[in-house]
Motif scaffolding. Structure first.
Motif, PDB file in Angstrom:
ATOM      1  N   LYS A 240      24.665  21.547  18.491  1.00 54.37           N
ATOM      2  CA  LYS A 240      23.588  22.379  17.962  1.00 54.37           C
ATOM      3  C   LYS A 240      22.987  23.230  19.080  1.00 54.37           C
ATOM      4  O   LYS A 240      22.551  24.348  18.853  1.00 54.37           O
ATOM      5  CB  LYS A 240      22.495  21.506  17.334  1.00 54.37           C
ATOM      6  N   VAL A 241      22.980  22.675  20.293  1.00 51.91           N
ATOM      7  CA  VAL A 241      22.493  23.436  21.436  1.00 51.91           C
ATOM      8  C   VAL A 241      23.464  24.577  21.708  1.00 51.91           C
ATOM      9  O   VAL A 241      24.671  24.434  21.517  1.00 51.91           O
ATOM     10  CB  VAL A 241      22.351  22.522  22.676  1.00 51.91           C
ATOM     11  N   GLN A 242      22.933  25.745  22.074  1.00 50.51           N
ATOM     12  CA  GLN A 242      23.776  26.909  22.283  1.00 50.51           C
ATOM     13  C   GLN A 242      23.574  27.485  23.681  1.00 50.51           C
ATOM     14  O   GLN A 242      22.619  27.135  24.389  1.00 50.51           O
ATOM     15  CB  GLN A 242      23.483  27.981  21.232  1.00 50.51           C
ATOM     16  N   GLY A 243      24.477  28.356  24.073  1.00 48.63           N
ATOM     17  CA  GLY A 243      24.385  28.974  25.384  1.00 48.63           C
ATOM     18  C   GLY A 243      25.310  30.163  25.481  1.00 48.63           C
ATOM     19  O   GLY A 243      26.049  30.476  24.542  1.00 48.63           O
ATOM     20  N   GLY A 244      25.280  30.826  26.609  1.00 45.80           N
ATOM     21  CA  GLY A 244      26.152  31.959  26.855  1.00 45.80           C
ATOM     22  C   GLY A 244      26.542  31.985  28.314  1.00 45.80           C
ATOM     23  O   GLY A 244      25.894  31.368  29.160  1.00 45.80           O
ATOM     24  N   ALA A 245      27.624  32.684  28.617  1.00 38.48           N
ATOM     25  CA  ALA A 245      28.082  32.777  30.006  1.00 38.48           C
ATOM     26  C   ALA A 245      28.704  34.146  30.231  1.00 38.48           C
ATOM     27  O   ALA A 245      29.376  34.691  29.347  1.00 38.48           O
ATOM     28  CB  ALA A 245      29.102  31.685  30.316  1.00 38.48           C
ATOM     29  N   ILE A 246      28.463  34.705  31.415  1.00 43.73           N
ATOM     30  CA  ILE A 246      29.055  35.990  31.771  1.00 43.73           C
ATOM     31  C   ILE A 246      29.428  35.961  33.243  1.00 43.73           C
ATOM     32  O   ILE A 246      28.687  35.421  34.068  1.00 43.73           O
ATOM     33  CB  ILE A 246      28.086  37.152  31.469  1.00 43.73           C
ATOM     34  N   ALA A 247      30.602  36.489  33.567  1.00 42.26           N
ATOM     35  CA  ALA A 247      31.057  36.571  34.960  1.00 42.26           C
ATOM     36  C   ALA A 247      31.183  38.037  35.337  1.00 42.26           C
ATOM     37  O   ALA A 247      31.873  38.806  34.651  1.00 42.26           O
ATOM     38  CB  ALA A 247      32.395  35.856  35.126  1.00 42.26           C
ATOM     39  N   VAL A 248      30.515  38.415  36.435  1.00 44.21           N
ATOM     40  CA  VAL A 248      30.498  39.812  36.878  1.00 44.21           C
ATOM     41  C   VAL A 248      30.960  39.885  38.318  1.00 44.21           C
ATOM     42  O   VAL A 248      30.579  39.052  39.147  1.00 44.21           O
ATOM     43  CB  VAL A 248      29.079  40.410  36.750  1.00 44.21           C
ATOM     44  N   ASN A 249      31.799  40.859  38.628  1.00 42.44           N
ATOM     45  CA  ASN A 249      32.277  41.058  39.993  1.00 42.44           C
ATOM     46  C   ASN A 249      32.214  42.542  40.327  1.00 42.44           C
ATOM     47  O   ASN A 249      32.866  43.365  39.678  1.00 42.44           O
ATOM     48  CB  ASN A 249      33.715  40.538  40.135  1.00 42.44           C
ATOM     49  N   ASN A 250      31.408  42.888  41.326  1.00 41.12           N
ATOM     50  CA  ASN A 250      31.241  44.285  41.734  1.00 41.12           C
ATOM     51  C   ASN A 250      30.884  45.194  40.554  1.00 41.12           C
ATOM     52  O   ASN A 250      31.398  46.311  40.429  1.00 41.12           O
ATOM     53  CB  ASN A 250      32.521  44.796  42.403  1.00 41.12           C
ATOM     54  N   GLY A 251      30.003  44.681  39.700  1.00 42.57           N
ATOM     55  CA  GLY A 251      29.538  45.477  38.570  1.00 42.57           C
ATOM     56  C   GLY A 251      30.466  45.464  37.372  1.00 42.57           C
ATOM     57  O   GLY A 251      30.139  46.049  36.331  1.00 42.57           O
ATOM     58  N   LYS A 252      31.611  44.816  37.479  1.00 42.24           N
ATOM     59  CA  LYS A 252      32.568  44.763  36.376  1.00 42.24           C
ATOM     60  C   LYS A 252      32.441  43.443  35.625  1.00 42.24           C
ATOM     61  O   LYS A 252      32.367  42.384  36.249  1.00 42.24           O
ATOM     62  CB  LYS A 252      34.007  44.899  36.894  1.00 42.24           C
ATOM     63  N   ILE A 253      32.409  43.514  34.316  1.00 40.56           N
ATOM     64  CA  ILE A 253      32.374  42.297  33.507  1.00 40.56           C
ATOM     65  C   ILE A 253      33.780  41.703  33.469  1.00 40.56           C
ATOM     66  O   ILE A 253      34.706  42.303  32.928  1.00 40.56           O
ATOM     67  CB  ILE A 253      31.878  42.596  32.082  1.00 40.56           C
ATOM     68  N   MET A 254      33.934  40.529  34.058  1.00 39.10           N
ATOM     69  CA  MET A 254      35.228  39.855  34.111  1.00 39.10           C
ATOM     70  C   MET A 254      35.443  38.945  32.906  1.00 39.10           C
ATOM     71  O   MET A 254      36.581  38.697  32.493  1.00 39.10           O
ATOM     72  CB  MET A 254      35.346  39.028  35.395  1.00 39.10           C
ATOM     73  N   SER A 255      34.342  38.417  32.360  1.00 36.31           N
ATOM     74  CA  SER A 255      34.441  37.551  31.189  1.00 36.31           C
ATOM     75  C   SER A 255      33.071  37.437  30.556  1.00 36.31           C
ATOM     76  O   SER A 255      32.044  37.639  31.211  1.00 36.31           O
ATOM     77  CB  SER A 255      34.956  36.156  31.572  1.00 36.31           C
ATOM     78  N   VAL A 256      33.056  37.094  29.272  1.00 40.90           N
ATOM     79  CA  VAL A 256      31.798  36.877  28.578  1.00 40.90           C
ATOM     80  C   VAL A 256      32.042  35.942  27.400  1.00 40.90           C
ATOM     81  O   VAL A 256      33.021  36.084  26.668  1.00 40.90           O
ATOM     82  CB  VAL A 256      31.172  38.206  28.095  1.00 40.90           C
ATOM     83  N   ALA A 257      31.173  34.967  27.254  1.00 44.67           N
ATOM     84  CA  ALA A 257      31.232  34.035  26.128  1.00 44.67           C
ATOM     85  C   ALA A 257      29.848  33.964  25.514  1.00 44.67           C
ATOM     86  O   ALA A 257      28.870  33.666  26.202  1.00 44.67           O
ATOM     87  CB  ALA A 257      31.691  32.653  26.595  1.00 44.67           C
ATOM     88  N   GLY A 258      29.760  34.260  24.230  1.00 44.46           N
ATOM     89  CA  GLY A 258      28.462  34.371  23.584  1.00 44.46           C
ATOM     90  C   GLY A 258      27.968  33.119  22.903  1.00 44.46           C
ATOM     91  O   GLY A 258      26.874  33.097  22.351  1.00 44.46           O
ATOM     92  N   GLY A 259      28.751  32.043  22.933  1.00 43.34           N
ATOM     93  CA  GLY A 259      28.362  30.803  22.271  1.00 43.34           C
ATOM     94  C   GLY A 259      29.580  29.979  21.940  1.00 43.34           C
ATOM     95  O   GLY A 259      30.719  30.348  22.282  1.00 43.34           O
ATOM     96  N   VAL A 260      29.399  28.861  21.262  1.00 47.84           N
ATOM     97  CA  VAL A 260      30.516  27.980  20.918  1.00 47.84           C
ATOM     98  C   VAL A 260      31.531  28.705  20.039  1.00 47.84           C
ATOM     99  O   VAL A 260      32.735  28.666  20.285  1.00 47.84           O
ATOM    100  CB  VAL A 260      30.005  26.706  20.203  1.00 47.84           C
ATOM    101  N   GLU A 261      31.040  29.398  19.011  1.00 51.06           N
ATOM    102  CA  GLU A 261      31.939  30.140  18.138  1.00 51.06           C
ATOM    103  C   GLU A 261      32.336  31.474  18.743  1.00 51.06           C
ATOM    104  O   GLU A 261      33.319  32.083  18.319  1.00 51.06           O
ATOM    105  CB  GLU A 261      31.286  30.351  16.767  1.00 51.06           C
ATOM    106  N   ASN A 262      31.553  31.960  19.694  1.00 49.19           N
ATOM    107  CA  ASN A 262      31.835  33.203  20.401  1.00 49.19           C
ATOM    108  C   ASN A 262      31.929  34.398  19.460  1.00 49.19           C
ATOM    109  O   ASN A 262      32.784  35.264  19.612  1.00 49.19           O
ATOM    110  CB  ASN A 262      33.136  33.079  21.214  1.00 49.19           C
ATOM    111  N   ARG A 263      31.036  34.452  18.496  1.00 52.94           N
ATOM    112  CA  ARG A 263      31.001  35.562  17.540  1.00 52.94           C
ATOM    113  C   ARG A 263      29.594  35.683  16.961  1.00 52.94           C
ATOM    114  O   ARG A 263      28.742  34.833  17.202  1.00 52.94           O
ATOM    115  CB  ARG A 263      32.017  35.335  16.410  1.00 52.94           C
ATOM    116  N   PHE A 264      29.370  36.746  16.202  1.00 50.83           N
ATOM    117  CA  PHE A 264      28.113  37.037  15.514  1.00 50.83           C
ATOM    118  C   PHE A 264      26.983  37.406  16.473  1.00 50.83           C
ATOM    119  O   PHE A 264      26.488  38.523  16.418  1.00 50.83           O
ATOM    120  CB  PHE A 264      27.679  35.870  14.621  1.00 50.83           C
ATOM    121  N   PHE A 265      26.569  36.477  17.345  1.00 48.19           N
ATOM    122  CA  PHE A 265      25.448  36.767  18.247  1.00 48.19           C
ATOM    123  C   PHE A 265      25.852  36.414  19.671  1.00 48.19           C
ATOM    124  O   PHE A 265      26.177  35.264  19.969  1.00 48.19           O
ATOM    125  CB  PHE A 265      24.209  35.964  17.847  1.00 48.19           C
ATOM    126  N   ASN A 266      25.834  37.422  20.533  1.00 45.77           N
ATOM    127  CA  ASN A 266      26.266  37.235  21.920  1.00 45.77           C
ATOM    128  C   ASN A 266      25.070  36.821  22.773  1.00 45.77           C
ATOM    129  O   ASN A 266      24.297  37.653  23.239  1.00 45.77           O
ATOM    130  CB  ASN A 266      26.869  38.542  22.441  1.00 45.77           C
TER     131      ASN A 266
END
Length: 541
Positions: free
Chosen positions: A454-480
């Motif tokens: 039920k607990v949610q979270g997000g993660a983003i990896a950035v390198n030199n201003g470039k987005i290398m990865s992004v995960a918006g939640g467990v389902e990774n959809r609808f709301f980032n």
């Protein structure tokens, strides 16, 4: 002598017009080219725009895929939409032959009076040609070629055919185009179900869909502004329809006092967080303007290739790590009790990942449980291809360790006995949420048991201003959540503060006050309460 000169000039002009007419006749009637064929036009309307990871080779997704297209035949287009489109974009559409001299002159006068471009002179046929057949730039040569294509369309196809082509190509959102998608996206309806005000909204927004689209806005104020813009645009279209006797005074007044009944419908499948970001990017005015400079006025039919900065491996690891940690955190916060877990999983509509590979998270059913000595084997069927696998003792340890910390305290370590005792929380026939730890040498997936959090979270990896990865939640959809969740940064913001301090000349050995205090921020008191004893009132940065 003068008469002879005028006669000669007249003959030259006449021959020039005759030559120009012959050239037009050749290119429009005799040799229009294969591009103008219905088969080619249909293929253009069916183009996808592939999206790739940073290597430019590995597919990440696609815009305007078949799942996000709905071709609408002319007889399926409501009369209210046809009238609204003609009133808004080209009120002499059914009387001109591809371009409208009167319309061009009227637009020129309006623009001169306003001192800026406030009205265009392009007909619906010219817009269709421009969107179907990409022009290289905005030069007069390109505009002349566009005019040739418009004349070709007018010669070969009926007005109804041209309206059908137009109605299936205009840009709706970052990953859909055409009236079928617009009706579903904005109002959750089929095209033939559209009302007058709904038709007026779609017809009025074909040129600037992002400007009037409330669904792509990220805050309530921007959403309300887009709705107000839409209301004003609808009023303009309705007034134009009234002036052309397409609607009567009563219909006009009723529509004027009716709110636009937005109801966002589902178009195809939901986007994951990465594709949602790419969708926002290709919908941005900055990028659209850059494409217009390259002669691309309609991204929906351009067939462009999109290469992102996202690294496939880092993206995979980011999503896996987020899901794994949220599962563990949820167990530490709520435990794992069979009855509660089964009730929650029975209500889940989310289907999980659809392929079995290392790092996937999937739902499954326990089919068999065995324990021989220290060995534990729990057979799980996921229903996916090559999806029958097992949970072993190692696949239980992480969850059991989190559960023991929930039951006792955060410093407690789980034992082999705790794993054995946990088995009473599992039974054959139970639904489970598992992650694929590995695929063994017999291509059988080995699972870790998880809890759908039920607990949610997000993660983003950035390198030199470039987005290398992004995960918006467990389902990774609808709301980032990585981009749009409004949460305090906490200690994760400290590296930025310390970096700024170092840039300003502070030294890592400089001493800072390390005692409890109250801070006021935005007229609110903030009282940090560390969970450990303070040994020193001064500490180095």
């Amino acid at each position: 002598m003068i008469k002879k000169i005028f006669l000669a000039l007249f003959i030259v002009v006449l021959l020039a017009f005759a030559g120009a007419g012959a050239v037009l006749y050749y290119f429009v009637v005799l040799e229009p080219g294969e591009e103008i064929s219905e088969e080619n036009i249909r293929s253009i309307l069916g183009r996808e725009s592939p999206v790739f990871y940073s290597d430019g080779v590995t597919p990440l997704g696609a815009f305007f895929s078949e799942a996000r297209r709905q071709y609408v035949e002319y007889q399926e287009i409501p009369e209210t939409f046809i009238n609204a489109l003609v009133a808004a974009e080209d009120n002499r559409f059914f009387s001109h032959f591809g371009f409208d001299v009167q319309g061009i002159a009227r637009a020129a006068i309006k623009n001169i009076e306003a001192g800026r471009i406030v009205q265009g002179g392009s007909t619906l046929t010219q817009q269709t040609a421009k969107n179907l057949f990409k022009r290289k730039d905005r030069s007069y040569k390109s505009k002349f070629i566009e005019l040739i294509y418009a004349l070709r369309l007018e010669y070969r196809y009926t007005k109804e055919d041209i309206l059908e082509f137009y109605s299936n190509q205009f840009f709706v959102s970052g990953n859909g185009h055409g009236l079928g998608v617009a009706a579903r996206y904005y109002f959750n309806k089929k095209p033939e179900e559209l009302t007058l005000i709904e038709s007026a909204y779609i017809a009025g927004s074909v040129k600037r869909p992002n400007y009037y689209n409330p669904f792509i806005k990220k805050d309530p104020e921007a959403m309300d502004l887009a709705k107000e813009r839409g209301r004003q645009r609808v009023a303009y279209v309705l007034k134009a329809m009234l002036n052309l006797d397409m609607i009567d005074e009563l219909d006009y007044k009723l529509a004027q006092i009716t709110k636009i009944p937005f109801e966002k419908g589902t178009v195809g499948y939901s986007l994951d967080s990465v594709m949602e970001l790419v969708t926002d990017a290709v919908s941005s005015e900055r990028l659209l303007e850059a494409m217009r400079a390259q002669g691309i006025d309609n991204i929906a039919t351009s067939g462009i290739r999109v290469i992102t900065t996202v690294d496939k491996y880092i993206q995979h690891q980011t999503l896996y790590g987020l899901r794994k940690q949220l599962s563990t955190l949820d167990v530490r916060l709520r435990g794992y009790e069979r009855e509660e877990v089964q009730k929650e999983l029975a209500q889940k509509k989310y289907r999980g990942d659809r392929t079995i590979e290392t790092g996937s998270f999937v739902f499954g059913t326990i089919e068999k449980m065995e324990k021989q000595g220290d060995e534990i084997v729990i057979e799980v069927e996921t229903g996916l291809q090559d999806g029958r696998g097992r949970i072993d003792r190692n696949g239980l340890e992480s969850l059991v360790d989190a559960r023991i910390k929930y039951l006792k305290n955060r410093w407690t370590e789980s034992t082999k006995k705790d794993v054995d005792e946990f088995l009473v929380q599992l039974q054959e026939g139970d639904r489970v949420w598992v992650s694929v730890r590995e695929i063994d040498e017999f291509t059988v997936p080995v699972f870790d048991l998880e809890r759908f959090p039920k607990v949610q979270g997000g993660a983003i990896a950035v390198n030199n201003g470039k987005i290398m990865s992004v995960a918006g939640g467990v389902e990774n959809r609808f709301f980032n959540r990585a981009m749009y969740a409004r949460r305090t940064m906490g200690s994760s913001y400290k590296p930025f503060v310390y970096s700024a301090a170092l840039q300003l000349g502070w030294n890592a050995a400089d001493l800072l006050v390390n005692k409890r205090d109250v801070f006021v921020f935005q007229n609110q008191p903030y009282f940090p309460r560390p969970d450990h004893e303070i040994d020193n009132e001064l500490v180095s940065m």
